[in-house]
Enzyme design. Structure first.
Site: not given
Length: 227
Positions: A19, A93, A127, A160
C-alpha cells in the site's frame, strides 16, 4: 482555464500488501494529497493534541481507537483539502467510519489491493533488521552476505515482533475480520475496484491505467525528457 477534476479516493489492503509503495506512486503521478491515518495519529500524539492524548490512552491500553475519535481526526484534516484530490489510507477501517465519511463527502473510488495472505506472510517474515543502524534485509530480495549477520558491523540481525510468523498471521486475520465488511459496503455502492496479484510492480500498471481515466498524469509535464 480548464479546472482539473477532483478525485476522492480510498486505498485499502492488508499490512504488507504494498500500500505504501502504491500510494507513493499515485501521489507522484496524479498529484493527490495523501492522508494516512497512522501518520496523522503519530503526528497528533507527538504534538500532544487533545485527540492525540486521547488516542494514546487507548493505544497504551492495547485497545482499538474508537470510531468517533478516528473519524473526528480524519474529517478535521479532510475539511482543509476541499480544493484538492486526495487519497485516504488506513481510514475508514470500519463500516461506522465509512458511513460517517459518506455524510461529509462523496467518495469516487476505493482501490483494494488484493494480495494473497500467503504472499504477504512470505514477504513480511523474510524481513530482518540491524537494530543499531535500522538497516533492513529481506531474505528474498536483499539478504545479508552471511545469514543472520549484519554486512557492515558483523552484529546479529533480529526480527521485529511485528514480522514474526505468528504475529503476521494474527495481524492478517484481524485485518480480514475488520475490513471485509467495509469492502462489502463499498462493493454494494459500486465503488470498489480490486487489483489482484502477488507483485506490486505487476499490479501497479493496472492501477495506473484505471486512475488515468479519472485524473491527468501530472508527472507527464516533463515527459519530453522521460526518466
Amino acid at each position: 482555464m480548464v479546472v482539473p477534476p477532483l478525485l476522492r479516493a480510498v486505498i485499502m489492503g492488508p499490512p504488507g500488501s504494498g500500500k505504501g509503495t502504491v500510494s507513493a506512486r499515485i501521489i507522484k503521478h496524479f498529484g493527490v494529497k495523501h492522508l494516512s491515518s497512522g501518520d496523522l495519529l503519530r503526528d497528533n500524539m507527538q504534538k500532544k493534541t487533545e485527540v492525540g492524548i486521547l488516542a494514546k490512552s487507548y493505544i497504551d491500553q492495547g485497545q482499538l481507537i474508537p470510531d468517533d475519535i478516528m473519524t473526528q481526526l480524519m474529517l478535521n484534516e479532510i475539511k482543509g483539502l476541499d480544493r484538492y484530490s486526495w487519497l485516504l489510507d488506513g481510514f475508514p477501517r470500519t463500516v461506522a467510519q465509512a458511513e460517517a465519511l459518506d455524510k461529509e463527502c462523496h467518495i469516487d473510488t476505493v482501490i483494494d489491493l488484493d494480495v494473497p495472505f500467503e504472499t504477504i506472510k512470505c514477504r513480511l517474515t523474510a524481513r530482518w533488521i540491524h537494530p543499531a543502524s535500522g538497516r533492513v534485509y529481506n531474505l528474498e530480495f536483499s539478504p545479508p552476505k552471511v545469514q543472520g549477520i549484519d554486512d557492515i558491523t558483523g552484529e546479529p540481525l533480529v526480527q521485529r515482533d511485528d514480522d514474526k510468523p505468528e504475529t503476521v498471521s494474527k495481524r492478517l486475520q484481524a485485518y480480514d475480520a475488520q475490513t471485509k465488511p467495509v469492502l462489502e459496503y463499498y462493493q454494494k455502492k459500486g465503488l470498489l475496484k480490486s487489483f489482484s496479484g502477488t507483485e506490486t510492480n505487476k499490479i501497479w500498471p493496472h492501477i495506473y491505467a484505471f486512475l488515468q481515466t479519472k485524473l491527468p498524469d501530472v508527472s507527464q509535464k516533463d515527459a519530453a525528457n522521460p526518466r
